[in-house]
Design a protein around this motif. Structure first.
Motif, PDB file in Angstrom:
ATOM      1  N   MET A 172      37.651  47.634  49.688  1.00 40.85           N
ATOM      2  CA  MET A 172      38.843  46.821  49.710  1.00 40.85           C
ATOM      3  C   MET A 172      39.310  46.659  51.161  1.00 40.85           C
ATOM      4  O   MET A 172      39.437  47.624  51.892  1.00 40.85           O
ATOM      5  CB  MET A 172      39.937  47.487  48.876  1.00 40.85           C
ATOM      6  N   LYS A 173      39.553  45.431  51.562  1.00 39.89           N
ATOM      7  CA  LYS A 173      40.025  45.139  52.902  1.00 39.89           C
ATOM      8  C   LYS A 173      41.553  45.148  52.913  1.00 39.89           C
ATOM      9  O   LYS A 173      42.195  44.541  52.060  1.00 39.89           O
ATOM     10  CB  LYS A 173      39.508  43.768  53.330  1.00 39.89           C
ATOM     11  N   LYS A 174      42.135  45.866  53.864  1.00 37.12           N
ATOM     12  CA  LYS A 174      43.585  45.917  53.995  1.00 37.12           C
ATOM     13  C   LYS A 174      44.067  44.743  54.831  1.00 37.12           C
ATOM     14  O   LYS A 174      43.417  44.343  55.799  1.00 37.12           O
ATOM     15  CB  LYS A 174      44.029  47.216  54.658  1.00 37.12           C
ATOM     16  N   ALA A 175      45.221  44.219  54.455  1.00 35.18           N
ATOM     17  CA  ALA A 175      45.825  43.123  55.202  1.00 35.18           C
ATOM     18  C   ALA A 175      46.351  43.629  56.541  1.00 35.18           C
ATOM     19  O   ALA A 175      46.619  44.813  56.715  1.00 35.18           O
ATOM     20  CB  ALA A 175      46.954  42.503  54.394  1.00 35.18           C
ATOM     21  N   LYS A 176      46.514  42.693  57.472  1.00 35.72           N
ATOM     22  CA  LYS A 176      47.098  42.979  58.779  1.00 35.72           C
ATOM     23  C   LYS A 176      48.402  42.200  58.900  1.00 35.72           C
ATOM     24  O   LYS A 176      48.643  41.251  58.139  1.00 35.72           O
ATOM     25  CB  LYS A 176      46.143  42.553  59.893  1.00 35.72           C
ATOM     26  N   ILE A 177      49.223  42.584  59.854  1.00 36.21           N
ATOM     27  CA  ILE A 177      50.484  41.871  60.079  1.00 36.21           C
ATOM     28  C   ILE A 177      50.177  40.399  60.343  1.00 36.21           C
ATOM     29  O   ILE A 177      49.288  40.064  61.121  1.00 36.21           O
ATOM     30  CB  ILE A 177      51.251  42.496  61.260  1.00 36.21           C
ATOM     31  N   GLY A 178      50.907  39.530  59.645  1.00 31.54           N
ATOM     32  CA  GLY A 178      50.714  38.090  59.787  1.00 31.54           C
ATOM     33  C   GLY A 178      49.786  37.479  58.763  1.00 31.54           C
ATOM     34  O   GLY A 178      49.755  36.254  58.617  1.00 31.54           O
ATOM     35  N   ASP A 179      49.017  38.298  58.044  1.00 29.35           N
ATOM     36  CA  ASP A 179      48.129  37.780  57.001  1.00 29.35           C
ATOM     37  C   ASP A 179      48.926  37.208  55.842  1.00 29.35           C
ATOM     38  O   ASP A 179      50.001  37.706  55.505  1.00 29.35           O
ATOM     39  CB  ASP A 179      47.214  38.880  56.457  1.00 29.35           C
ATOM     40  N   LYS A 180      48.365  36.174  55.216  1.00 28.97           N
ATOM     41  CA  LYS A 180      48.941  35.620  53.994  1.00 28.97           C
ATOM     42  C   LYS A 180      48.263  36.294  52.812  1.00 28.97           C
ATOM     43  O   LYS A 180      47.040  36.400  52.781  1.00 28.97           O
ATOM     44  CB  LYS A 180      48.723  34.109  53.925  1.00 28.97           C
ATOM     45  N   ILE A 181      49.064  36.747  51.841  1.00 28.07           N
ATOM     46  CA  ILE A 181      48.501  37.411  50.667  1.00 28.07           C
ATOM     47  C   ILE A 181      49.047  36.802  49.396  1.00 28.07           C
ATOM     48  O   ILE A 181      50.074  36.116  49.406  1.00 28.07           O
ATOM     49  CB  ILE A 181      48.771  38.937  50.675  1.00 28.07           C
ATOM     50  N   ARG A 182      48.345  37.065  48.290  1.00 28.02           N
ATOM     51  CA  ARG A 182      48.807  36.664  46.953  1.00 28.02           C
ATOM     52  C   ARG A 182      48.866  37.911  46.099  1.00 28.02           C
ATOM     53  O   ARG A 182      47.944  38.727  46.083  1.00 28.02           O
ATOM     54  CB  ARG A 182      47.867  35.662  46.318  1.00 28.02           C
ATOM     55  N   TYR A 183      49.965  38.046  45.358  1.00 28.39           N
ATOM     56  CA  TYR A 183      50.223  39.201  44.509  1.00 28.39           C
ATOM     57  C   TYR A 183      50.373  38.744  43.068  1.00 28.39           C
ATOM     58  O   TYR A 183      51.190  37.867  42.781  1.00 28.39           O
ATOM     59  CB  TYR A 183      51.489  39.898  45.003  1.00 28.39           C
ATOM     60  N   LYS A 184      49.576  39.277  42.180  1.00 26.81           N
ATOM     61  CA  LYS A 184      49.617  38.970  40.739  1.00 26.81           C
ATOM     62  C   LYS A 184      49.570  37.476  40.431  1.00 26.81           C
ATOM     63  O   LYS A 184      50.166  37.010  39.474  1.00 26.81           O
ATOM     64  CB  LYS A 184      50.858  39.593  40.099  1.00 26.81           C
TER      65      LYS A 184
END
Length: 57
Positions: A1-13
């Motif tokens: 699993m790759k961890k996000a970094k500050i500034g990354d865009k993510i999607r949750y559920k």
């Protein structure tokens, strides 16, 4: 699993998208940019466990 970094865009559920503001050991703090759910978040900020999000391009 790759961890996000500050500034990354993510999607949750599949219903919440946001930008990572802070990375912690087990989670990230996210400013919500899109919320397709019925939930409301104080100051449009939430905490998401690393297991529960995907990083968007």
């Amino acid at each position: 699993m790759k961890k996000a970094k500050i500034g990354d865009k993510i999607r949750y559920k599949e219903v919440i998208e946001g930008i990572v503001d802070q990375v912690n050991e087990n989670s990230v703090i996210v400013t919500i940019t899109r919320n397709y759910s019925d939930r409301e978040f104080h100051n449009n900020v939430t905490v998401v466990n690393h297991k529960n999000y995907i990083i968007l391009d």
